[in-house]
Design a protein around this motif. Structure first.
Motif: not given
Lengths: 254, 238
Positions: A77-78, B136, A104-105, A74, A49-50, A84, A45, B144, B138, A82, A165, A161-162
Motif C-alpha cells: 500500500r505504501r 490512509h 508515517v513511513r 501495508l 487497496l482501500f 482524490f 479504490r 496514524d 498516504l 492517490m 514518497y 503529497r502523493a
C-alpha cells in the motif's frame, strides 16, 4: 506491475463494477474514462487497496495483495499514491501536508525524536518535499497554511503529497474536475513528470480530451464493465466496441 | 504546612475572609479532584469517541443514547451510587474510600465522562471522511488515521475537555455525598471543595465567605469558558 483480473465488487446487492481486468506498467499512463457514477472511483479504490473486491485477484508485482499478510499489504500500500477529486488536505502547513507520507513511513522511535527536534526547531524540511512541491510549481509555499490556498493550489499540494514518497503507482481520481485550465495544465504536466520518473499512473477522468492529452492507454468503463482498453489513439479513432464508439461520439448519453 | 490555626480555638471555625490558608486549601482540593477526574475521563472518552465515530457495530445507537442520557445524569444520584460502591457493603468497600478525594474523583469521573465523550464524538465525526482517507492512502496505519483525526478535531476535543472540567468543578451534589465536605480543625480542607464550602458557609450564615468563594469559582469557570470560546474561534478561523 499492477494488475486486476476478473474483479467484481458489490455494494449491498448491486454490483458496482463487474469482471474488470486491467493492468498498469511502470512509466505508463492509463486513463479510465466513462460517465459519472459508472464505478471509476470504486475501481481506483480497489487499486488503492482501500476495498477488497468480492471476486477476482489483484497482483502487485508477483504478490496477490489480498492473499498476503497485513504487514506485506501495508508495505505494498505504501508503494501506491492517490489523489482524490477534492484536495483533502490536513489542517496544517503545506510542508507538513507533503511531509506526511514520509513521516508515517518512519519508525515510531524516529517519529518521537523528530517530534523533539521540531520542538527544538532543529530539523529542516526533507529535500523530497521541496522537490515534489517544485513539480507542481509551489516550492515557495512551504510554510503557508493549507486552508489559505485556492482550490487549484490545494489540489496541486495534494498531488505533491502523493509524489513526495516516490510511489510506484499513482492513482488520480478526477484530479482536475474542479480546476481552472491553468491549474489543470500544471497537474497534467506533473502527470507527465511522474511518468518520466517511471511511475505507473492511473487517471480516472470524464474529460476525453484530457485522456487524449495525458494517456498512453485508455480503458473505457461503461455499465460497470470495461468495454474497451487499448492505446489511446486506437480507442479514440477506431473503437472496436459499439458502446465505446457511441460514448466517444457523444451519442451514448447518461 | 504552617498551622496558623494554633491561635484559633478549635470550636470556632476559621473566620474567612481573613484566613487565606482555608481558601487556598479549598481551591487546591477543587482543582486536584476535578483535574484528575478530567485526566481519567479524557483517557476513556477519546478512544470511545473514536470508536463510536468510525466503526459500525450492533448496539451503537443504544450506546450513544446512554452517553447522551449520562450528560444529564443528576449528580446526587451519581454520588449515591459511588458512595454505595465504596461503602463497606459495596464492591470497592475493601479500599476504604468513603469521604476521600479518591471517591470524589470517581464521582466526577462518572459525571464528566459522558459530556467529554459526546462533545468529542461530535468533533471527530465532523472530520471529513476524505481527510481520513487521505491519511490512509498516504500510507498511514489505523493508529496514524486516528492521530490525524484527533489532530483535525483538536479544537472540538479541547472544548469537550474544558466543558467536562467546567461540569466537574461546579457540581456540588456528588462530592458532598462521597467526600463529606471535611476540613480539619486547623482550617485546612481535606475533602471540601469550592462548591461544598459555599453550601456550608451559606448555611451557617457566613455570607461574606460564601460570596468570596463563589466569586473564585465563578472566575475559574469564566476563565475556562473564555478558553473554550477562543478555541472555538481558532477552529473556525483556521
Amino acid at each position: 506491475m499492477m494488475e486486476l483480473d476478473g474483479v467484481t465488487h458489490t455494494y449491498d446487492t448491486a454490483p458496482v463494477v463487474e469482471d474488470l481486468s486491467l493492468s498498469v506498467e511502470s512509466g505508463e499512463v492509463v486513463a479510465i474514462i466513462g460517465p459519472s457514477g459508472v464505478g471509476k472511483t470504486t475501481l481506483l479504490r480497489i487499486l488503492a487497496l482501500f476495498i477488497e473486491p468480492q471476486t477476482g485477484t489483484i497482483r502487485f508485482g508477483d504478490t496477490d495483495v489480498w492473499g498476503c499478510s497485513d504487514g506485506e499489504r501495508l508495505a505494498l500500500r505504501r508503494r501506491i499514491g492517490m489523489v482524490f477529486q477534492e484536495a483533502s488536505l490536513f489542517d496544517a502547513t503545506v510542508g507538513r501536508n507533503v511531509e506526511y507520507g514520509l513521516k508515517v513511513r518512519r519508525s515510531w522511535r524516529d517519529r518521537l525524536s523528530d517530534g523533539l527536534s521540531e520542538v527544538l526547531r532543529s530539523n529542516g524540511t526533507p529535500e523530497t518535499v521541496e522537490e515534489a512541491l517544485g513539480v507542481v510549481g509551489l516550492g515557495e509555499q512551504l510554510d503557508q497554511h493549507a486552508k489559505s490556498l485556492s482550490g487549484g493550489e490545494a489540489q496541486r499540494v495534494s498531488f505533491a503529497r502523493a509524489l513526495a514518497y516516490d510511489p510506484d503507482v499513482l492513482l488520480l481520481d478526477e484530479p482536475t474536475s474542479d480546476l481552472d485550465p491553468r491549474n489543470t495544465a500544471v497537474i497534467e504536466e506533473a502527470v507527465a513528470e511522474a511518468r518520466n520518473r517511471g511511475i505507473g499512473v492511473v487517471i480516472a477522468t470524464h474529460d476525453m480530451h484530457q485522456a487524449e492529452r495525458v494517456a498512453d492507454r485508455v480503458a473505457v468503463l461503461l455499465d460497470r464493465e470495461i468495454t474497451e482498453v487499448g492505446p489511446t489513439d486506437t480507442v479514440f479513432e477506431s473503437p472496436a466496441d459499439e458502446r465505446t464508439a457511441k460514448f466517444i461520439d457523444g451519442e451514448l448519453v447518461y | 504546612m504552617t498551622v496558623i490555626a494554633g491561635a484559633v480555638p478549635i470550636v470556632s471555625l476559621p473566620a474567612f475572609p481573613f484566613e487565606p490558608q482555608y481558601v487556598w486549601s479549598i481551591i487546591d482540593v477543587s482543582l486536584y479532584v476535578s483535574g484528575l477526574a478530567i485526566v481519567f475521563s479524557t483517557a476513556v472518552s477519546l478512544p470511545v469517541a473514536l470508536l463510536l465515530g468510525f466503526t459500525e457495530f450492533r448496539g451503537k445507537q443504544f450506546l450513544q443514547a446512554i452517553i447522551n442520557t449520562g450528560m444529564g445524569f443528576p449528580s446526587v444520584v451519581v454520588g449515591l451510587l459511588v458512595l454505595f460502591a465504596v461503602s463497606n457493603q459495596g464492591p470497592l468497600g475493601g479500599l476504604d474510600l468513603v469521604f476521600t478525594r479518591e471517591a470524589m474523583i470517581m464521582s466526577q469521573f462518572v459525571l464528566a465522562t459522558p459530556a467529554i465523550t459526546a462533545i468529542s464524538l461530535a468533533a471527530v465525526s465532523g472530520v471529513e471522511e476524505n481527510v481520513r482517507d487521505a491519511a490512509h492512502v498516504l500510507g498511514g496505519t489505523r493508529v496514524d488515521v486516528a492521530l490525524v483525526t484527533i489532530k483535525e478535531a483538536r479544537y472540538g476535543i479541547a472544548t469537550a475537555i474544558l466543558a467536562g472540567f467546567g461540569r466537574a468543578i461546579s457540581e456540588v451534589g456528588s462530592v458532598l455525598i462521597v467526600g463529606g465536605n471535611i476540613a480539619s480543625a486547623d482550617g485546612v480542607s481535606k475533602t471540601r471543595t469550592l462548591t461544598t464550602a459555599i453550601q456550608l458557609e451559606a448555611r451557617q450564615g457566613r455570607y461574606e465567605t460564601a460570596m468570596v468563594l463563589g466569586g473564585i469559582l465563578l472566575v475559574i469557570v469564566l476563565l475556562i469558558n473564555a478558553v473554550v470560546v477562543r478555541l472555538g474561534e481558532g477552529g473556525v478561523m483556521q
